[in-house]
Design a protein around this motif. Sequence first.
Motif, short mmCIF file in Angstrom:
data_model
loop_
_atom_site.label_atom_id
_atom_site.label_comp_id
_atom_site.label_asym_id
_atom_site.label_seq_id
_atom_site.Cartn_x
_atom_site.Cartn_y
_atom_site.Cartn_z
N LEU A 293 1.07 -1.35 0.42
CA LEU A 293 0.15 0.07 -0.20
C LEU A 293 0.73 1.41 0.01
O LEU A 293 0.98 2.10 -0.79
CB LEU A 293 -1.04 0.25 0.91
N ALA A 294 2.10 1.35 0.82
CA ALA A 294 2.87 2.30 1.17
C ALA A 294 3.12 2.24 -0.34
O ALA A 294 3.50 3.59 -0.46
CB ALA A 294 3.44 1.67 2.32
N ASP A 295 4.32 1.78 -1.09
CA ASP A 295 4.67 1.61 -2.06
C ASP A 295 3.76 2.20 -3.54
O ASP A 295 4.06 2.94 -4.42
CB ASP A 295 5.27 0.36 -2.33
N ALA A 296 2.42 2.04 -3.30
CA ALA A 296 1.61 2.44 -3.95
C ALA A 296 1.09 3.33 -4.20
O ALA A 296 -0.03 4.46 -4.61
CB ALA A 296 0.56 1.12 -4.50
N GLY A 297 2.22 4.28 -2.51
CA GLY A 297 0.98 5.65 -2.48
C GLY A 297 0.13 6.23 -1.56
O GLY A 297 -0.49 6.93 -1.74
N PHE A 298 0.11 5.04 -0.44
CA PHE A 298 -1.04 5.76 -0.06
C PHE A 298 -0.41 5.81 1.30
O PHE A 298 0.77 4.76 1.64
CB PHE A 298 -1.87 4.09 0.53
#
Lengths: 383, 1025
Positions: free
Chosen positions: B35-40
């Motif tokens: 999620l973090a890598d996908a921008g969240f």
Amino acid sequence: METVAPIKEITDLIRENGGKTFDLCYQCGTCDVVCPWNRVRNFSMRKIVRQAALGLSEIDNEEIWRCTTCGTCPQRCPRGVNQIELGVSLRRIATEYGAFPASVAPIVTVSDNLRAEGNPFNMERAKRADWAESLGVKDYVEGMEILYFPGCYLSYDPRLKKVAAATVKILNKAGVDFGILGAKENCCGESIRKTGNEELFKHLARQNIKTFIEHGVKKILVSSPHCYHTFKNEYPEFSVHFEVIHISEYLSELFATGRLKPVRDYGQKITYHDPCYLGRHNKIFDAPRDVLKRIPGSEFVEMQDHHENSLCCGGGGGRIWMETPKAERFSDIRLKQAVDVGAQVMVTACPYCITNFTDSSLGLPEGQAMEIKDITEIVQEII
Amino acid sequence: MALAGLIANSPKKDTLGDVLVVGGGMSGIQASLDLADAGFRVYLVDKSPAVGGKMAQLDKTFPTNDCSMCNLSPKFIECSRHPNIDILSNTEVVRVEGEAGNFRVTLNKKPRYVIEDKCTGCTSCVEYCPVQIPDPYNQNLSLTKAVHIHFSQAVPLITYIDPATCLYLQDEKCNICVGVCKHGAIDLHQKPEKRELEVGAVVLAPGFETFDPLPRNDYGYGRIKNVITSLDFERIISSTGPTEGEITRPSDGKHPTRIAWIQCVGSRQVIPGGNSYCSSICCAYTQKQVILAKDHDEAIDATVFHNDIRAFGKDFERFYQRAERLPGVRFIRSYVAIGREIPESRNVTIRYATDSDGVKEEEFDLVVLSVGMTPPKDARDLANKFGIELDSRGFCKTDPVNPIATSRPGIFVSGAFQGPADIPESVVSASGAAALCGQLLAQQRGRLAREREYPAERDVAEEEAKVGVFVCHCGANIGRVVNVPSVVEFASTLPNVVHAQESLFACSTDNAQQISDVVREKGLNRVVIAACSPKTLEPLFRDTVREGGINQYYFDMANIREHCSWVHSKEKDDATVKAKDIVRMSVARTTLLKPLEEISLPVNKAVLIIGGGLAGMTSALNMAEQGFEVFLLEKTKDLGGMARRLHYTLEGVDVQAHLADLTGKVYRHPAIHVTTGATIKEVAGYVGNFTTKVAAEGRLKEIRHGAAIIATGAEEHKPDEYLYGQDDRVLTLLELEGRITRKEEAVTGAQSMVMIQCVGCRTAERNYCSRVCCSQAIKNALKLKETQPDTEITIIYRDMRTYGFREDYYREAAKQGVRFIRYEPNGKPLVETVNEGGRNILRVTVADPILGQKLALDTDLVALAAAVVPSSSSLALSKLFKVPLNADGFFQEAHVKLKPVDFGADGVYLCGTAHYPKHFAETISQAYGAAGRAINLLSKDSITATGAVCDVNEDACVACGACISCCSYDAIDFRETARGKKAVVNPILCKGDGLCNAKCPTKAIYLNHYTDDEIDSQIDAALAG
């Protein structure tokens, strides 16, 4: 290797006779590893279940008569197979065909006796209450606190009559208002049912139920876990519900309410054997221990196998009436467990257990001894 | 029902862009990172004092026997360093209000009685704390203190105080720790803190508990000391465990030589207190423990008492064989009972059944209970707080067509809370959960994301080499064999070394931080870390060096674990000498290292999905819904793949209805471009920038895409035995399913039917289990019993592999009278036609092991569970995308445990049965997982490539082409220069294997970071010893 074809009709026949769960077996072997038979000889309940599932049961084989219905394997079976139910179904079929191997033959006589005299011993029905004559036991009449139902063994067997007497002594001491049915009492029918004689069981049960109703019986006190089991769990099949209490529970209650008081030291190291039909089948583990722990001056020890893991004496499922070779008696192993924990007295609460253990105790090696007592026999000594 | 989850989770406009992840085990960590890598923005909440979950307690993982912590620890650090992740440990969720896209969450941060910002993890307080308590991390097999750190690699690596045992918190009797702590970090008056968060979506990853055998005293557990659980054993064999990896038993600390494992403890049983389902993982983890036990001590005799061996996963069959073939290892098919504990020796006897030889009793020194999986203890509470439903077994109730969706929109579930699952499945569902959150919150992607900030890089080119050497103990892994202090002392005498020190776990957060600090404080310009293999931790340490303000290529790992302490565990002195040699070599090389630049490239936001079956379409729709352009290729005329031949699942899903719905949505979606009848002709390019040429309908088109997902499915094996193809009464299970659905007379009129399992697999030729067939047989048997209960059905099997909740259906089939007969590979059933009374009878003969008789079954139909085999197009595709196949012909993922849907080649992902046979729901889960991983890449605007790649000295290049022909990655080409053709390396494609260096006749091509000078210096240093 022999080639056989599964026979659907046999599977169906077993189902019709009450075997309902053998299909569930996934052959894990649990029943075999927990079965007491495999401590004395090879016997495979798994194979019997497997044969049933494939319609390959051997009705004339001695193996189907081995199970003592101790209840260990159905309690542990991960798949929920009721092996006892299957065994009874197979025996029903064998009984129907009159297929009794030599070691099972006594069952025929026992059945005749039960039908004729209401007891398995070929003793006269009229003498059923002889044990009570000198004890001043009343006949049961409606309104009494309790009906005491001693059962066949306590009524006729010389060793077990002492248990009946002890029970009466205790009840009197506690001021219990009770009576017996005497000659009107019939065998409860529990064990003959397990041999597959459903018709005879029903006959005996109906007789007893009729008598109970006629006498306005409400609460029945029993000495045998087998009577207990069938009154409590099987007689309701006839749409009757009597309050049933086993003597071990009743003793616990009498102590707890102060109607009985321990006053004398017993001074022995005692152990307790859980009868299959009291423990595993009906989950009464604590009451007898509660009573024994109240015995002053005694030390209580558990044997290696106890509670749910108690080792069967070998007498259930009609085996009490069949001949078991000396080397194959579970009771010998059980007695050794009692010796191993240093007990002087092995207490139990079932006439079959007492019969088998008393027999085994006679064969103990020189220098070893074990008293076999019913729980009432100890209690009567200390009140 | 079909796709209900998807619709409910379609992008909304007014959502928040934060996600709450509950549970910091492997699955929660993976979901957070994706999620973090996908921008969240992610809040990772764990009720424990540190993240890690159950995997942190494991020694190794099956079927590769990789070190569990070595895989997990880098993930901890990645999480803790990630600018988009807030780790909230020791925190519980109190309340959740709101709806999908807009939840308000109230958290309770339990007091840890240690001020997080002040604690340095120095453990002085632990040393002085007078209260010893059993250490839960070590399954209470060792002691720790009332104040302690959860485990050595914990994140956060700070102490916490157990309020139940702390003398102050109980009776205000002691506060030694307060005085001892030089940082003033102890606060015995800390109060719980409330915190409110607003998040758009929630991922529940609370994990599982192991079955507790104590309440029933299963197999004497709790009464007999030498009966332990498998998790206890896991700690015992672990080098960070109570005995530092020495196998000892609880009663007397002696080394057990006869160890028994008992399978299915708490599982596959309908007894009160047990679980009816199969826990799925125990067969494989027991085999792992057997292999590890034998590794520790060859003298150990290992006996596994089991029912069906459930080696249904990828490479599990070989893993089982590996364990089973070890000397002194026995697998015995029997459940058991404990005979007794022998009072003198404290040994335990076990009674087991044999097929023909009665019951046996045997003595063992140690008994390990292979305990199953149960729902987390607080599952009910969790369900109430989050407003989700549980299933009848207490696990999370999920949508049968989407195992990641809970009963409440916007709340997703990953990992073992779905039901028994192993690590890769938990990773897949985590990535899938990230994909589904992304689908819901697509509008918010990147809005809250923060960039990682590094200190400016110091130019040290003119400086003399100043090397710092850090020698890691790796707990006891290295320290028990190699004399670490002596290696440190030695290192400090080497030329150019200005700093040398020990590290307990160099990879732990605080140690890594300390390394960065030392680099800055001492002005180091080169770093050597003497620890483990660079395979897992090199990226982490490069990052650490970068944090220290120097170029990340000024770093080298000296492997003194795999290359030294592990292989020389019995020669401690020699191992220490070798460790010094390795360090000397590394230091020599390091002084010559050059700073390298990484290359940044733009990312094409489109994805190419190859295969239009259930997997491909599911990935496609998820990605399209998130705004990515999808090119979906299908080689046949229609979408649907293998699922077109499936009609119902064991759980009762109408497959065709789902498929029709999905196909419709795929065709209608404006962002999905479907090409049927497609064949890939050529794949060029690299991660972020692929160009693929596709032939369809006689035309060749070129597709540009940043990522690719391979979802080409699998095929049904065509049997060549059991009269298949010779007698039309013999069919495959899939054919049977079709006929059942069409209500064909041959099926409806059948009085009897025999199914034969493992046809064409679990053989020498195809040494794997097709995973789905046992459940398929049960599914079809139950379907038939519904409408024609009198049809006699017999299933002839080797091991019934109805893992997980499928076990309940296996029992149900038995209950309905389906007969099961087991066969051994050397006693395969015989199918023949027999002429009796003028009738041509189909007869199956097979031996029953329990009866010791052969059974002859006359039957109307025979259905063969034909193997699932790799798609015929796999080989060509593997060559086009340069991704590997495994020995069985299925695509080989990058890492069996941690990268189950990634390939080694960047930008290419994998899902569905192309990976390995799998069930309907598993395929959907993996399709979301692959989508999640692909989005991870595509949501970035650019990607970077390593600097450790080849380069060409054009002056020396003679354009012979040797390098071009040997490169496996097509990374080298010729280009025209003023001086003629010269080789040129595409740094994105180059994997830095250096093969070309060896081929080049003029040494024109060289590998940065591994130049001849650098390697020569290493060799010289080796010889100098």
